[in-house]
Design a protein around this motif. Structure first.
Motif, PDB file in Angstrom:
ATOM      1  N   LYS A 114      40.976  44.453  43.050  1.00  0.00           N
ATOM      2  CA  LYS A 114      40.001  44.401  41.973  1.00  0.00           C
ATOM      3  C   LYS A 114      38.859  45.397  42.180  1.00  0.00           C
ATOM      4  O   LYS A 114      38.318  45.934  41.219  1.00  0.00           O
ATOM      5  CB  LYS A 114      39.441  42.979  41.836  1.00  0.00           C
TER       6      LYS A 114
ATOM      7  N   HIS B 210      38.233  39.766  31.951  1.00  0.00           N
ATOM      8  CA  HIS B 210      37.382  40.286  33.036  1.00  0.00           C
ATOM      9  C   HIS B 210      37.213  41.799  32.867  1.00  0.00           C
ATOM     10  O   HIS B 210      36.106  42.329  32.974  1.00  0.00           O
ATOM     11  CB  HIS B 210      38.000  39.977  34.407  1.00  0.00           C
TER      12      HIS B 210
ATOM     13  N   VAL C  50      33.757  43.983  32.158  1.00  0.00           N
ATOM     14  CA  VAL C  50      33.273  45.093  32.983  1.00  0.00           C
ATOM     15  C   VAL C  50      33.085  46.333  32.110  1.00  0.00           C
ATOM     16  O   VAL C  50      32.066  47.021  32.159  1.00  0.00           O
ATOM     17  CB  VAL C  50      34.269  45.378  34.122  1.00  0.00           C
TER      18      VAL C  50
ATOM     19  N   PHE D 281      30.071  46.296  29.996  1.00  0.00           N
ATOM     20  CA  PHE D 281      28.802  46.165  30.728  1.00  0.00           C
ATOM     21  C   PHE D 281      28.197  47.537  31.030  1.00  0.00           C
ATOM     22  O   PHE D 281      26.997  47.737  30.920  1.00  0.00           O
ATOM     23  CB  PHE D 281      29.038  45.407  32.037  1.00  0.00           C
ATOM     24  N   TYR D 282      29.036  48.468  31.426  1.00  0.00           N
ATOM     25  CA  TYR D 282      28.561  49.770  31.890  1.00  0.00           C
ATOM     26  C   TYR D 282      28.527  50.778  30.744  1.00  0.00           C
ATOM     27  O   TYR D 282      29.473  50.876  29.963  1.00  0.00           O
ATOM     28  CB  TYR D 282      29.461  50.290  33.011  1.00  0.00           C
TER      29      TYR D 282
ATOM     30  N   ALA E 293      24.539  51.692  35.090  1.00  0.00           N
ATOM     31  CA  ALA E 293      23.814  50.454  34.838  1.00  0.00           C
ATOM     32  C   ALA E 293      22.627  50.428  35.792  1.00  0.00           C
ATOM     33  O   ALA E 293      22.790  50.416  37.006  1.00  0.00           O
ATOM     34  CB  ALA E 293      24.704  49.235  35.067  1.00  0.00           C
TER      35      ALA E 293
ATOM     36  N   VAL F  87      20.579  48.113  36.464  1.00  0.00           N
ATOM     37  CA  VAL F  87      20.446  46.891  37.257  1.00  0.00           C
ATOM     38  C   VAL F  87      21.223  46.978  38.576  1.00  0.00           C
ATOM     39  O   VAL F  87      20.913  46.279  39.544  1.00  0.00           O
ATOM     40  CB  VAL F  87      20.864  45.648  36.430  1.00  0.00           C
ATOM     41  N   CYS F  88      22.218  47.854  38.646  1.00  0.00           N
ATOM     42  CA  CYS F  88      23.006  47.985  39.879  1.00  0.00           C
ATOM     43  C   CYS F  88      22.194  48.551  41.042  1.00  0.00           C
ATOM     44  O   CYS F  88      22.683  48.598  42.166  1.00  0.00           O
ATOM     45  CB  CYS F  88      24.259  48.825  39.650  1.00  0.00           C
TER      46      CYS F  88
ATOM     47  N   SER G 290      29.111  45.035  41.631  1.00  0.00           N
ATOM     48  CA  SER G 290      29.743  46.213  41.058  1.00  0.00           C
ATOM     49  C   SER G 290      30.788  46.807  42.020  1.00  0.00           C
ATOM     50  O   SER G 290      31.871  47.206  41.610  1.00  0.00           O
ATOM     51  CB  SER G 290      28.683  47.254  40.710  1.00  0.00           C
TER      52      SER G 290
ATOM     53  N   GLY H 167      34.042  45.259  41.859  1.00  0.00           N
ATOM     54  CA  GLY H 167      34.793  45.436  40.618  1.00  0.00           C
ATOM     55  C   GLY H 167      34.411  44.454  39.538  1.00  0.00           C
ATOM     56  O   GLY H 167      35.231  44.093  38.692  1.00  0.00           O
ATOM     57  N   ASN H 168      33.159  43.992  39.555  1.00  0.00           N
ATOM     58  CA  ASN H 168      32.685  43.050  38.543  1.00  0.00           C
ATOM     59  C   ASN H 168      31.583  43.673  37.695  1.00  0.00           C
ATOM     60  O   ASN H 168      31.134  44.782  37.963  1.00  0.00           O
ATOM     61  CB  ASN H 168      32.121  41.793  39.222  1.00  0.00           C
ATOM     62  N   ARG H 169      31.136  42.891  36.691  1.00  0.00           N
ATOM     63  CA  ARG H 169      29.933  43.269  35.972  1.00  0.00           C
ATOM     64  C   ARG H 169      28.780  43.251  36.966  1.00  0.00           C
ATOM     65  O   ARG H 169      28.764  42.447  37.875  1.00  0.00           O
ATOM     66  CB  ARG H 169      29.632  42.248  34.868  1.00  0.00           C
ATOM     67  N   GLY H 170      27.814  44.142  36.753  1.00  0.00           N
ATOM     68  CA  GLY H 170      26.711  44.215  37.715  1.00  0.00           C
ATOM     69  C   GLY H 170      25.636  43.180  37.483  1.00  0.00           C
ATOM     70  O   GLY H 170      24.479  43.520  37.284  1.00  0.00           O
ATOM     71  N   ASN H 171      26.004  41.911  37.534  1.00  0.00           N
ATOM     72  CA  ASN H 171      25.004  40.843  37.415  1.00  0.00           C
ATOM     73  C   ASN H 171      24.515  40.481  38.805  1.00  0.00           C
ATOM     74  O   ASN H 171      25.314  40.323  39.728  1.00  0.00           O
ATOM     75  CB  ASN H 171      25.610  39.592  36.770  1.00  0.00           C
TER      76      ASN H 171
ATOM     77  N   GLU I  85      18.307  47.961  29.389  1.00  0.00           N
ATOM     78  CA  GLU I  85      18.902  47.794  30.713  1.00  0.00           C
ATOM     79  C   GLU I  85      18.977  46.346  31.198  1.00  0.00           C
ATOM     80  O   GLU I  85      19.609  46.073  32.212  1.00  0.00           O
ATOM     81  CB  GLU I  85      18.168  48.654  31.743  1.00  0.00           C
TER      82      GLU I  85
ATOM     83  N   CYS J 115      20.364  42.974  32.018  1.00  0.00           N
ATOM     84  CA  CYS J 115      21.800  42.703  32.121  1.00  0.00           C
ATOM     85  C   CYS J 115      22.213  41.485  31.310  1.00  0.00           C
ATOM     86  O   CYS J 115      23.384  41.259  31.058  1.00  0.00           O
ATOM     87  CB  CYS J 115      22.232  42.565  33.581  1.00  0.00           C
TER      88      CYS J 115
END
Lengths: 150, 520
Positions: free
Chosen positions: A13, A50, A54, A57-58, B273, B275-276, B285, B288-292, B445, B447
């Protein structure tokens, strides 16, 4: 094609962000399609939602087809005080599109972005991988013409 | 080794590439060859020269002449005047014919000591300048505990924002007995107006690698990741080259220098992003996830990347480490103030005569930085305010120009020091306008994970837009303060806790402007 790109990376992942970058760069319309999302989801063994999460989000990723050339104009404070709003209006009139849209001929997509870290030359924009700085309305016209001609 | 009469250092960075530096170098080589000077004059491609902002810049040694804004059409004249006749070309010299010369304090530098002097793409030049001596010392002569002690004594504080002592941070991770630990380099520089990390990586990528290696050894990590912005193409190329060279030389890999210690470093590219830049969002991040952002505690030092103990440090922080190990904490502490040791890298922008970068001791005043290193205000402009620290920064009026720039003197404003961005504004610029731009940035920006930030950034933007249009009241101004304060107290991470900095400093220091623009 998407499968081929995936197989360059181990099916973990944490490679997702790299895979998405490569898929987007390889597509002539610089975007990530639903088919690509499905392929990556199967390859990595994670749910498609998922990947969609992602992807949205970016700011560098797009789920919609875009033009051959992507203009990213910086709207952060250092560029703003140097007149990036004027540059934005110039670009919108010149290309006859709003922010987020693509020209009819499919040549350009206009986007706004956060600081590109080239503030010494504000206002700044990126077209694909190239940075253009110290922008003026005249300069923008020349640059667009040059890129259009290839 | 071949000897040359003169060395021409050409700064290769985003700015000069934009100005066509590659064509310029080709033309310069051709012109030198035309006069048969190719054996006498050496051209060296290096990183940012320590002054920039204006096109293609050159430094010529040993004459120590700096040129700026050199154009392709200047090549013929430059070669015939300077290199053939030995008369520096006044017209292109940086000091504007002796009127002002920005301080180039190479001898006082730590982080940028090699930047603009060596070729950043050649490991031999870094080694020639004393590079990897500290790494060898850390591996062969020092125990991890010794390294940790040295960094603790040096008083090095994190250069990413909060100013947390690096040695203490490492001290959380070092004693943990875990099968795998990591070091993560935070190179996700996104604070508007900040690009010091880009210049550090472009100018001297090996120094960052060496600092990362020493940190890894101190805490017992065998893998390190550099998380870098996707937009920083040149940095990514140079770092990758530097890592490849290290692997080839056995500086990275298995059983380094016969010490039994293994280490490898990898690059991970971000996707845009802000927030990262927050350490736990960055870790998300990387996975491999959203940057929360994640809940703290547990802090990354205990449970970070893939639940393993992880040290996350800023680029500038780690770039200080080789100096501390090589020369000792004593030497490092000669710079700065007792509470804030070492130097700080700043980028100075806006209406100053010479926008650029500088590295000065901690505690140097804003006035000195602007006047001595950036040549003061641009001709015809008066100083009104400086936005220090980017969007998460504060707006300082002239009465605060003599504040010392270090973590303890800046006190309530201390968090803004890390980014090192100084944006100077002239008397014609509107504070309401700049605050609007800052709040638009935060709105984009945020999140969306926590309600105070998600809603607060929207409402702050709505209010400042109303005020900007002349439709707001002083009640709206007060409401902005209340919202920003609530966000500071209740937001999940530093992003939502930051808008108060700009909002409060703008309203406190420039109240008249808000009174003037709002309805009675």
């Amino acid at each position: 094609m998407y499968r081929e790109i995936c197989s360059k990376y181990a099916p973990d992942k944490d490679n997702l962000i790299c895979i998405l970058h490569e898929i987007q760069n390889s597509h002539p319309q610089h975007y990530i399609s639903e088919e690509a999302v499905q392929t990556v989801a199967e390859y990595l063994g994670v749910p498609a939602n998922h990947i969609y999460g992602v992807l949205t989000f970016y700011t560098m990723y797009s789920t919609k087809p875009r033009g051959q050339n992507i203009i990213r104009l910086c709207e952060s404070p250092p560029c703003y005080i140097k007149g990036s709003e004027n540059i934005l209006h110039k670009l919108m009139t010149l290309l006859d599109i709003e922010v987020g849209e693509t020209t009819k001929d499919g040549c350009f997509t206009l986007e706004l972005c956060a600081c590109l870290g080239v503030c010494g030359n504000a206002p700044v924009m990126m077209i694909n991988n190239d940075v253009y700085g110290d922008l003026t309305e005249e300069k923008v016209e020349e640059i667009i013409e040059k890129v259009r001609r290839g | 080794m071949k000897f040359f009469r003169s060395h021409v250092l050409v700064g290769i960075n985003e700015t000069s590439i934009m100005a066509g530096v590659q064509d310029f170098i080709k033309a310069l080589r051709l012109e030198l060859a035309k006069h048969n000077l190719q054996e006498e004059i050496n051209i060296l491609e290096t990183g940012p020269l320590g002054f920039f902002g204006r096109g293609i810049c050159l430094s010529v040694y040993p004459e120590n002449v700096n040129y700026q804004d050199v154009k392709l059409e200047d090549v013929t004249e430059l070669v015939s005047e300077h290199f053939l006749k030995g008369r520096p070309l006044k017209r292109l010299m940086l000091d504007d014919g002796g009127k002002f010369s920005p301080k180039l304090n190479y001898s006082d530098r730590i982080v940028l000591r090699n930047s603009g002097i060596i070729d950043p793409e050649n490991i031999d030049e870094y080694i020639g300048a004393g590079g990897y001596e500290a790494w060898e010392k850390a591996l062969t002569q020092m125990q991890p505990a010794d390294i940790l002690a040295e960094v603790k004594i040096s008083g090095l504080r994190g250069r990413g924002g909060a100013g947390f002592p690096a040695g203490v941070k490492w001290g959380f991770t070092a004693p943990i007995d875990a099968p795998q630990k990591y070091v993560v380099v935070n190179a996700d520089e996104g604070e508007p107006g900040t690009f010091k990390d880009r210049l550090i990586m472009e100018g001297d990528p090996h120094q960052l690698l060496e600092g990362t290696m020493i940190c890894a050894r101190a805490v017992g990590a065998t893998k390190a990741w550099i998380y870098i912005r996707g937009e920083y193409k040149l940095c990514i190329d140079r770092l990758q080259k530097a890592i490849d060279q290290c692997r080839e030389y056995g500086i990275l890999g298995k059983n380094i220098f016969g010490s039994g210690f293994d280490l490898d470093i990898f690059i991970k590219i971000g996707a845009g992003a802000y927030v990262c830049g927050e350490e736990t969002a960055l870790i998300e991040s990387l996975e491999g996830n959203r940057g929360n952002p994640r809940w703290k505690p547990p802090f990354p030092g205990v449970e970070g990347l893939w639940q393993c103990p992880t040290v996350v440090n800023n680029v500038e922080t780690l770039a200080n480490v080789p100096f501390i190990i090589q020369k000792g904490a004593e030497e490092f502490m000669k710079h700065g103030t007792p509470e804030c040791t070492g130097t700080k890298v700043y980028t100075i922008l806006g209406d100053v005569a010479y926008p650029g970068l500088c590295e000065v001791d901690m505690g140097t005043t804003l006035r000195t930085i602007i006047n001595d290193y950036a040549g003061g205000m641009k001709k015809g402009f008066r100083f009104k305010a400086a936005l220090v620290g980017g969007a998460a920064g504060v707006i300082l009026p002239d009465k605060l120009l003599d504040v010392k720039m270090d973590f303890s003197s800046l006190n309530q404003y201390a968090a803004v020091l890390g980014s090192g961005a100084i944006l100077v504004m002239n008397e014609h610029q509107s504070i309401v306008d700049i605050l609007w731009s800052i709040l638009r940035f935060f709105r984009h920006e945020s999140c969306g994970k926590c309600a105070p930030c998600r809603n607060g950034t929207q409402q702050l933007y709505r209010l400042i837009s109303k005020i900007k249009k002349g439709k707001g009241t002083m009640e709206d101004v007060d409401l902005m303060l209340t919202i920003a304060e609530t966000m500071q107290q209740t937001s999940f991470c530093a992003l939502g806790q930051s808008p108060i900095m700009g909002v409060r400093s703008a309203i406190e220091n420039f109240k008249d402007e808000f009174i003037a623009i709002t309805k009675k």
